[in-house]
Design a protein around this motif. Sequence first.
Motif, PDB file in Angstrom:
ATOM      1  N   ARG A  73       0.855  -1.198   0.000  1.00  0.00           N
ATOM      2  CA  ARG A  73       0.000   0.000   0.000  1.00  0.00           C
ATOM      3  C   ARG A  73       0.884   1.239   0.000  1.00  0.00           C
ATOM      4  O   ARG A  73       2.037   1.185   0.399  1.00  0.00           O
ATOM      5  N   THR A  74       0.286   2.348  -0.439  1.00  0.00           N
ATOM      6  CA  THR A  74       1.013   3.612  -0.537  1.00  0.00           C
ATOM      7  C   THR A  74       0.220   4.706   0.160  1.00  0.00           C
ATOM      8  O   THR A  74      -0.967   4.892  -0.114  1.00  0.00           O
ATOM      9  N   GLY A  75       0.894   5.394   1.063  1.00  0.00           N
ATOM     10  CA  GLY A  75       0.284   6.538   1.734  1.00  0.00           C
ATOM     11  C   GLY A  75       0.403   7.765   0.845  1.00  0.00           C
ATOM     12  O   GLY A  75       1.420   7.961   0.172  1.00  0.00           O
ATOM     13  N   ILE A  76      -0.640   8.582   0.846  1.00  0.00           N
ATOM     14  CA  ILE A  76      -0.684   9.766  -0.010  1.00  0.00           C
ATOM     15  C   ILE A  76      -1.046  10.983   0.839  1.00  0.00           C
ATOM     16  O   ILE A  76      -1.974  10.936   1.650  1.00  0.00           O
ATOM     17  N   ALA A  77      -0.299  12.062   0.631  1.00  0.00           N
ATOM     18  CA  ALA A  77      -0.596  13.338   1.289  1.00  0.00           C
ATOM     19  C   ALA A  77      -0.603  14.429   0.231  1.00  0.00           C
ATOM     20  O   ALA A  77       0.015  14.279  -0.832  1.00  0.00           O
ATOM     21  N   LEU A  89       3.328  18.900  -8.847  1.00  0.00           N
ATOM     22  CA  LEU A  89       4.519  18.153  -8.490  1.00  0.00           C
ATOM     23  C   LEU A  89       4.136  16.940  -7.653  1.00  0.00           C
ATOM     24  O   LEU A  89       3.227  17.016  -6.831  1.00  0.00           O
ATOM     25  N   VAL A  90       4.860  15.840  -7.879  1.00  0.00           N
ATOM     26  CA  VAL A  90       4.690  14.647  -7.055  1.00  0.00           C
ATOM     27  C   VAL A  90       6.021  14.368  -6.369  1.00  0.00           C
ATOM     28  O   VAL A  90       7.073  14.331  -7.014  1.00  0.00           O
ATOM     29  N   LEU A  91       5.959  14.194  -5.073  1.00  0.00           N
ATOM     30  CA  LEU A  91       7.134  13.829  -4.284  1.00  0.00           C
ATOM     31  C   LEU A  91       7.043  12.350  -3.957  1.00  0.00           C
ATOM     32  O   LEU A  91       5.981  11.857  -3.588  1.00  0.00           O
ATOM     33  N   VAL A  92       8.158  11.658  -4.104  1.00  0.00           N
ATOM     34  CA  VAL A  92       8.192  10.231  -3.787  1.00  0.00           C
ATOM     35  C   VAL A  92       9.301  10.019  -2.768  1.00  0.00           C
ATOM     36  O   VAL A  92      10.439  10.456  -2.975  1.00  0.00           O
ATOM     37  N   GLY A  93       8.947   9.365  -1.684  1.00  0.00           N
ATOM     38  CA  GLY A  93       9.928   9.089  -0.645  1.00  0.00           C
ATOM     39  C   GLY A  93      11.088   8.276  -1.184  1.00  0.00           C
ATOM     40  O   GLY A  93      10.904   7.362  -1.994  1.00  0.00           O
ATOM     41  N   VAL A 105      12.405  12.631  -2.043  1.00  0.00           N
ATOM     42  CA  VAL A 105      12.632  13.214  -0.724  1.00  0.00           C
ATOM     43  C   VAL A 105      13.099  12.105   0.215  1.00  0.00           C
ATOM     44  O   VAL A 105      12.468  11.048   0.297  1.00  0.00           O
ATOM     45  N   ASP A 106      14.193  12.349   0.901  1.00  0.00           N
ATOM     46  CA  ASP A 106      14.727  11.381   1.863  1.00  0.00           C
ATOM     47  C   ASP A 106      13.648  11.078   2.898  1.00  0.00           C
ATOM     48  O   ASP A 106      13.099  11.979   3.518  1.00  0.00           O
ATOM     49  N   SER A 166       3.101   9.050   7.298  1.00  0.00           N
ATOM     50  CA  SER A 166       4.465   9.086   6.757  1.00  0.00           C
ATOM     51  C   SER A 166       4.524   9.936   5.484  1.00  0.00           C
ATOM     52  O   SER A 166       5.460  10.709   5.291  1.00  0.00           O
ATOM     53  N   ALA A 167       3.522   9.797   4.625  1.00  0.00           N
ATOM     54  CA  ALA A 167       3.465  10.623   3.408  1.00  0.00           C
ATOM     55  C   ALA A 167       3.348  12.102   3.771  1.00  0.00           C
ATOM     56  O   ALA A 167       3.965  12.962   3.132  1.00  0.00           O
ATOM     57  N   THR A 168       2.581  12.397   4.803  1.00  0.00           N
ATOM     58  CA  THR A 168       2.425  13.778   5.252  1.00  0.00           C
ATOM     59  C   THR A 168       3.761  14.333   5.759  1.00  0.00           C
ATOM     60  O   THR A 168       4.112  15.483   5.479  1.00  0.00           O
ATOM     61  N   ILE A 169       4.514  13.503   6.457  1.00  0.00           N
ATOM     62  CA  ILE A 169       5.830  13.928   6.952  1.00  0.00           C
ATOM     63  C   ILE A 169       6.791  14.165   5.785  1.00  0.00           C
ATOM     64  O   ILE A 169       7.557  15.131   5.790  1.00  0.00           O
ATOM     65  N   ILE A 170       6.749  13.313   4.776  1.00  0.00           N
ATOM     66  CA  ILE A 170       7.560  13.520   3.568  1.00  0.00           C
ATOM     67  C   ILE A 170       7.232  14.874   2.945  1.00  0.00           C
ATOM     68  O   ILE A 170       8.109  15.649   2.578  1.00  0.00           O
ATOM     69  N   LEU A 171       5.945  15.161   2.850  1.00  0.00           N
ATOM     70  CA  LEU A 171       5.498  16.423   2.264  1.00  0.00           C
ATOM     71  C   LEU A 171       5.945  17.618   3.131  1.00  0.00           C
ATOM     72  O   LEU A 171       6.439  18.618   2.607  1.00  0.00           O
TER      73      LEU A 171
END
Length: 135
Positions: free
Chosen positions: A13-17, A52-56, A91-92, A124-129
Motif C-alpha cells: 500500500r502507498t500513503g498519499i498526502a 509536483l509529485v514527491l516520492v519518498g 525526498v529522503d 508518513s506521506a504527510t511527513i515527507i510532504l
Amino acid sequence: MARIVALDFGLKRTGIAVTDEMQIIASGLATVPTLDLLEFLEKYFSEENVELVLVGEPKQMDNTASQSEVSIGEFLKKFAEKFPQMPVKRVDERFTSKMAVRTMIDSGLSKKKRKDKALLDEISATIILQTYLYK
C-alpha cells in the motif's frame, strides 16, 4: 498555485498526502493498495490541479539505497509513461515511520488505532510532504 502530492510508496500500500492549493498545509489524503495507485492518481489528477509529485526515497544510515528502491524505480518508470508531463522529486524518507508512530502516540491514538498500517503510511506521506515544504 497548484497542489503538491507526496507518496510513501510501499509494496502493499502507498500513503498519499497533499498540500492545499496555496502549498501551506500538508494533509493526509488516503492510503491505497499499490496495485491501484496509478489509477487512483489518474482520477485525482483529473479532479485537482497538481504541479509536483514527491516520492519518498528510502536510504540506509550510510546513505545507500534500501532494498525497496528497486520497486520504487519500477513504479517511477510506469508513472513517467502514464504522466509524462508531471514532475517528480525524491525526498529522503529516513525516520518517517518512527516520526509517524511518535505523531500517533502524541495525538493520543489508542494502541489499537496505532496498529493501523494504512494510517501510518498516510502520516508518513504527510511527513515527507512537510519535509519538502519546510526546507
